[in-house]
Design an enzyme around this catalytic site. Structure first.
Site, mmCIF file in Angstrom:
data_model
loop_
_atom_site.group_PDB
_atom_site.id
_atom_site.type_symbol
_atom_site.label_atom_id
_atom_site.label_comp_id
_atom_site.label_asym_id
_atom_site.label_seq_id
_atom_site.Cartn_x
_atom_site.Cartn_y
_atom_site.Cartn_z
ATOM 1 N N CYS A 199 44.732 75.710 36.380
ATOM 2 C CA CYS A 199 45.580 76.045 37.517
ATOM 3 C C CYS A 199 45.460 77.528 37.861
ATOM 4 C CB CYS A 199 47.020 75.607 37.260
ATOM 5 S SG CYS A 199 47.994 75.478 38.794
ATOM 6 N N HIS A 250 46.602 70.051 36.034
ATOM 7 C CA HIS A 250 47.160 70.288 34.698
ATOM 8 C C HIS A 250 46.949 69.067 33.804
ATOM 9 C CE1 HIS A 250 49.359 74.105 35.160
ATOM 10 N NE2 HIS A 250 49.593 73.721 36.403
ATOM 11 N N GLU A 289 46.866 69.342 30.526
ATOM 12 C CA GLU A 289 47.294 69.752 29.187
ATOM 13 C C GLU A 289 48.757 69.488 28.868
ATOM 14 O OE1 GLU A 289 48.933 73.156 31.546
ATOM 15 O OE2 GLU A 289 47.409 71.611 31.781
#
Length: 232
Positions: A89, A175, A177
């Site tokens: 990001c 994202h 993660e």
């Protein structure tokens, strides 16, 4: 022991699901706190993997956050060395900035879950490991592509969701993660942004609950393949 250093801009936007994967591979995981720790003191030669994480600030807001200049310089140094680098990001936007590209507001917020559409250049890359799994998106800026580079994936709202400066570097606008069990921290920490975008925490919470197992599996496939490639 190998060392992974994560540049963190916001306490709860950490490595999430990636951290235990790195520890399983024998990495010592360290965090560099942006705006607090001195970027000039980072010895990149001692870092086997550099990860640049997300955050709510604008890449081009150096006047308000002067330390961004040094951080972009550190990322540029890493790119020049062609050593393993992952940007997520804001991290991907900083990578693009370090390569001379602009980062600008999209005019809308892309917050929520949506699958990626791989471009022709993205077919056959590590992004293929995500399959059709909806990924979490949470941004209002987008990076332009650095000169000579191709977009690897897109969504309806954002044409550049990933790019790879070289085989050992990867920038992801989305994202992958975020740990589902800690997603509540995101909802709390970004409640003002959600309110401005007319998105309720209940909407996102429900989708995260539904997609959590798929997200874990997709990230594992992606990171295993990318780490095998980047750490050669």
């Amino acid at each position: 022991m190998k060392t992974a250093l994560a540049l963190r801009h916001l306490a709860f936007e950490d490595l999430g699901l990636i951290e235990p994967m790195l520890r399983e591979r024998g990495f010592e995981v360290r965090y560099h706190e942006a705006g607090v720790d001195d970027s000039a003191a980072v010895d990149l030669d001692a870092v086997d993997l550099l990860v640049v994480l997300g955050g709510p600030i604008s890449v081009e807001d150096e006047e308000s956050f002067p330390w961004l200049v040094d951080e972009v310089g550190l990322i540029r140094q890493r790119l020049d060395s062609r050593q393993p680098l992952l940007g997520i990001c804001l991290g991907a936007q900083l990578m693009a900035r370090a390569l001379g590209a602009r980062v600008k507001p999209m005019g809308v917020k892309e917050i929520g879950f949506a699958p990626l559409a791989l471009t022709a250049a993205g077919q056959g890359t590590v992004l293929a490991e995500l399959g059709g799994q909806p990924m979490l998106h949470w941004h209002g800026d987008q990076f332009e592509l650095p000169a000579g580079m191709l977009s690897l994936a897109a969504t309806a709202a954002c044409p550049h969701q990933a790019f790879a400066p070289h085989d050992r570097a990867l920038g992801l606008q989305f994202h992958p993660e975020v740990a589902p069990e800690r997603f509540e921290q995101w909802l709390i920490g970004h409640i003002d942004e959600l309110s401005q975008a007319a998105i309720t925490p209940n909407e996102l919470r429900a989708v995260m609950a539904r997609e959590s197992e798929g997200l874990r599996a997709a990230l594992k496939r992606l990171m295993q393949r990318w780490l095998d490639q980047a750490l050669l």
